[in-house]
Design an enzyme around this catalytic site. Structure first.
Site, PDB file in Angstrom:
ATOM      1  N   ASP A 168     -38.511 -12.620  -8.594  1.00 45.70           N
ATOM      2  CA  ASP A 168     -39.586 -11.736  -8.100  1.00 45.70           C
ATOM      3  C   ASP A 168     -39.065 -10.884  -6.951  1.00 45.70           C
ATOM      4  O   ASP A 168     -39.708 -10.746  -5.912  1.00 45.70           O
ATOM      5  CB  ASP A 168     -40.808 -12.575  -7.663  1.00 45.70           C
ATOM      6  CG  ASP A 168     -42.062 -11.707  -7.526  1.00 45.70           C
ATOM      7  OD1 ASP A 168     -43.034 -12.149  -6.877  1.00 45.70           O
ATOM      8  OD2 ASP A 168     -42.039 -10.561  -8.038  1.00 45.70           O
ATOM      9  N   LYS A 228     -47.918 -20.965   5.875  1.00 47.57           N
ATOM     10  CA  LYS A 228     -48.542 -20.576   4.611  1.00 47.57           C
ATOM     11  C   LYS A 228     -49.489 -21.713   4.224  1.00 47.57           C
ATOM     12  O   LYS A 228     -49.071 -22.865   4.128  1.00 47.57           O
ATOM     13  CB  LYS A 228     -47.471 -20.375   3.536  1.00 47.57           C
ATOM     14  CG  LYS A 228     -48.012 -19.930   2.183  1.00 47.57           C
ATOM     15  CD  LYS A 228     -46.872 -19.572   1.248  1.00 47.57           C
ATOM     16  CE  LYS A 228     -47.379 -19.180  -0.136  1.00 47.57           C
ATOM     17  NZ  LYS A 228     -46.246 -18.808  -1.030  1.00 47.57           N
ATOM     18  N   ALA A 234     -53.085 -18.168  -1.452  1.00 48.47           N
ATOM     19  CA  ALA A 234     -52.480 -18.600  -0.176  1.00 48.47           C
ATOM     20  C   ALA A 234     -52.809 -17.596   0.908  1.00 48.47           C
ATOM     21  O   ALA A 234     -53.086 -16.420   0.617  1.00 48.47           O
ATOM     22  CB  ALA A 234     -50.968 -18.691  -0.333  1.00 48.47           C
ATOM     23  N   LYS A 235     -52.785 -18.079   2.164  1.00 46.88           N
ATOM     24  CA  LYS A 235     -52.838 -17.129   3.282  1.00 46.88           C
ATOM     25  C   LYS A 235     -51.770 -17.548   4.273  1.00 46.88           C
ATOM     26  O   LYS A 235     -51.337 -18.710   4.298  1.00 46.88           O
ATOM     27  CB  LYS A 235     -54.230 -17.090   3.914  1.00 46.88           C
ATOM     28  CG  LYS A 235     -54.616 -18.297   4.733  1.00 46.88           C
ATOM     29  CD  LYS A 235     -56.019 -18.083   5.338  1.00 46.88           C
ATOM     30  CE  LYS A 235     -56.553 -19.408   5.856  1.00 46.88           C
ATOM     31  NZ  LYS A 235     -57.948 -19.259   6.332  1.00 46.88           N
ATOM     32  N   GLY A 275     -52.751 -13.744  -0.021  1.00 44.73           N
ATOM     33  CA  GLY A 275     -52.481 -13.337  -1.405  1.00 44.73           C
ATOM     34  C   GLY A 275     -53.445 -14.056  -2.312  1.00 44.73           C
ATOM     35  O   GLY A 275     -54.543 -14.403  -1.899  1.00 44.73           O
TER      36      GLY A 275
HETATM   37  C1  LIG Z   1     -39.511 -19.130   2.068  1.00 42.99           C
HETATM   38  O1  LIG Z   1     -40.253 -18.242   2.840  1.00 42.99           O
HETATM   39  C2  LIG Z   1     -41.483 -17.901   2.456  1.00 42.99           C
HETATM   40  C3  LIG Z   1     -42.031 -18.406   1.287  1.00 42.99           C
HETATM   41  C4  LIG Z   1     -43.307 -17.997   0.948  1.00 42.99           C
HETATM   42  O2  LIG Z   1     -43.852 -18.470  -0.158  1.00 42.99           O
HETATM   43  C5  LIG Z   1     -44.022 -17.113   1.745  1.00 42.99           C
HETATM   44  C6  LIG Z   1     -43.457 -16.634   2.908  1.00 42.99           C
HETATM   45  N1  LIG Z   1     -44.213 -15.760   3.626  1.00 42.99           N
HETATM   46  C7  LIG Z   1     -44.138 -15.318   4.928  1.00 42.99           C
HETATM   47  C8  LIG Z   1     -43.343 -15.884   5.929  1.00 42.99           C
HETATM   48  C9  LIG Z   1     -43.380 -15.348   7.209  1.00 42.99           C
HETATM   49  C10 LIG Z   1     -44.217 -14.272   7.506  1.00 42.99           C
HETATM   50  C11 LIG Z   1     -44.234 -13.765   8.902  1.00 42.99           C
HETATM   51  O3  LIG Z   1     -43.546 -14.288   9.757  1.00 42.99           O
HETATM   52  N2  LIG Z   1     -45.045 -12.717   9.130  1.00 42.99           N
HETATM   53  C12 LIG Z   1     -45.295 -12.074  10.328  1.00 42.99           C
HETATM   54  C13 LIG Z   1     -44.789 -12.480  11.572  1.00 42.99           C
HETATM   55  C14 LIG Z   1     -45.122 -11.774  12.729  1.00 42.99           C
HETATM   56  C15 LIG Z   1     -45.967 -10.661  12.651  1.00 42.99           C
HETATM   57  C16 LIG Z   1     -46.468 -10.253  11.415  1.00 42.99           C
HETATM   58  C17 LIG Z   1     -46.123 -10.954  10.253  1.00 42.99           C
HETATM   59  C18 LIG Z   1     -45.007 -13.724   6.492  1.00 42.99           C
HETATM   60  O4  LIG Z   1     -45.788 -12.652   6.772  1.00 42.99           O
HETATM   61  C19 LIG Z   1     -46.655 -12.226   5.711  1.00 42.99           C
HETATM   62  C20 LIG Z   1     -47.157 -10.850   5.992  1.00 42.99           C
HETATM   63  C21 LIG Z   1     -46.014  -9.887   6.086  1.00 42.99           C
HETATM   64  N3  LIG Z   1     -46.491  -8.532   5.923  1.00 42.99           N
HETATM   65  C22 LIG Z   1     -44.967 -14.253   5.217  1.00 42.99           C
HETATM   66  C23 LIG Z   1     -42.167 -17.014   3.283  1.00 42.99           C
END
Ligand SMILES: COc1cc(O)cc(Nc2ccc(C(=O)Nc3ccccc3)c(OCCC[NH3+])c2)c1
Length: 337
Positions: free
Chosen positions: A133, A41, A24-25, A21
């Site tokens: 949000d 993150k 952050a990534k 974003g």
């Molecule tokens: C409190 O939780 C938060 C806070 C925050 O600021 C950001 C996030 N973002 C997250 C957390 C987990 C995932 C994730 O597990 N994604 C994932 C897992 C396996 C396969 C593909 C994606 C995350 O993914 C971001 C992309 C989702 N489209 C963001 C949590």
């Protein structure tokens, strides 16, 4: 020269980037000791600039908010240039993509998801926070298809409690409450109710109640509060949407009333269980025992170490063991050789 990644790569095997974003990534990773998957993150402090306080706000909020429908923060690793937030793994993708893929959800499925969203937001409000949000992009599915609320970068905990007026305009326009887009001071929890109304509409209809490429026109539509009611909406869902998408926040349904709304109870007949199932106050005895044996210390000593909630490796291991207890997998810590 120790690199910013030294500490994190000692304990985690970093994998592909799944999200990036503004400042952050998010990378997937494996916790080496347990083999469990996590999301990390990664933020660069220099790039954050004066957004750094927002990260502190989010980390502080995440340490207080532990709930079955909120993505869990396991650990925070701060180095000279980076901040790493080790987070719960949510491989089911965004609710946004799920709705788009299905065009729109059947009422039963929409209700099932919406009850989880209400559960998470009722818990946050109970803890004195507002998310501010709420949108489908901030709702991820875990491996059991249950929803996890993410991204508390805009969460607010007004000092004077939830009745205190907030003024910063934030969040995504299409989900923002009329009082928020009018630049008036507003109550965070009331604005969250409006955003949940927009979310429910998106679940049931597959498109937004208020939409316009021109932000000024979009704001006008939000302030007017008029939206289409597709013919497939049932009377119960129309009634609930009307109560949530009330332009006047004082006329809007409250969280208390929402928790016992008849449409939400239909087919479940039990009130929405918003209490956290994984509060930090009450440690899970099995996890404490497992960790005490692993660290070769007494259970008492282990419990007091966990209770410090330092959001270091101990916190991560405890939460990962706890998560495995919940979804029936038995995670065994490898006995130290
Ligand atoms: C409190 O939780 C938060 C806070 C925050 O600021 C950001 C996030 N973002 C997250 C957390 C987990 C995932 C994730 O597990 N994604 C994932 C897992 C396996 C396969 C593909 C994606 C995350 O993914 C971001 C992309 C989702 N489209 C963001 C949590």
């Amino acid at each position: 020269m120790t690199s910013d990644y030294d500490e994190v790569t000692q304990r985690y095997r970093l994998q592909e980037t799944v999200g990036s974003g503004g400042f952050a990534k998010v990378k997937l990773a494996t916790h080496i000791l347990t083999g469990e998957k996590v999301a990390i993150k990664i933020m660069d402090k220099r790039a954050l600039g004066d957004d750094l306080p927002r990260v502190q706000t989010e980390i502080k909020a995440m340490k207080e908010l532990v709930h079955q429908h909120i993505c869990t923060l396991y650990e925070v690793i701060e180095t000279s240039n980076k901040i790493f937030m080790v987070l719960e793994y949510c491989p089911g993708g965004e609710l946004f993509d799920y709705i788009v893929a299905k065009d729109r959800l059947k009422e039963d499925e929409a209700r099932m998801f919406f009850r989880q969203i209400v559960s998470a937001v009722a818990y946050i409000h109970h803890k004195g926070y507002a998310h501010r949000d709420l949108k489908p992009e901030n709702l991820l599915l875990d491996e059991d298809q249950s929803l996890k609320l993410i991204d508390f970068g805009l969460a607010a905990k007004p000092k004077g409690g939830m009745k205190e007026q907030l003024e910063t305009c934030c969040g995504s326009p299409a989900y923002a409450a009329p009082e928020l887009v009018s630049g008036k001071t507003y109550i965070g929890s009331e604005a969250d109710i409006w955003s949940m109304g927009v979310l429910l509409y998106a679940l049931l209809c597959g498109f937004l109640p208020f939409d316009d490429e021109n932000v000024a026109h979009l704001y006008k539509k939000i302030q007017k509060g008029e939206y289409e009611e597709p013919r497939w909406l049932t009377p119960g869902s129309r009634q609930l949407l009307k109560q949530m998408l009330q332009v006047n926040p004082k006329k809007r349904i409250t969280m208390k009333e929402l928790l016992k709304n008849p449409w939400l109870l239909q087919g479940f007949d039990v009130p929405i269980d918003w209490e956290s199932k994984c509060e930090k106050e009450q440690l899970n005895a099995d996890c404490v025992t497992e960790m005490a044996v692993f660290n070769n210390v007494s259970r008492k000593e282990m419990a007091s170490k966990i209770k410090k909630w330092e959001y270091d490796e101990t916190t991560t291991i405890y939460f990962l063991l706890l998560a495995n207890k919940y979804n029936g997998r038995t995670l065994r810590l490898p006995l130290r050789t």
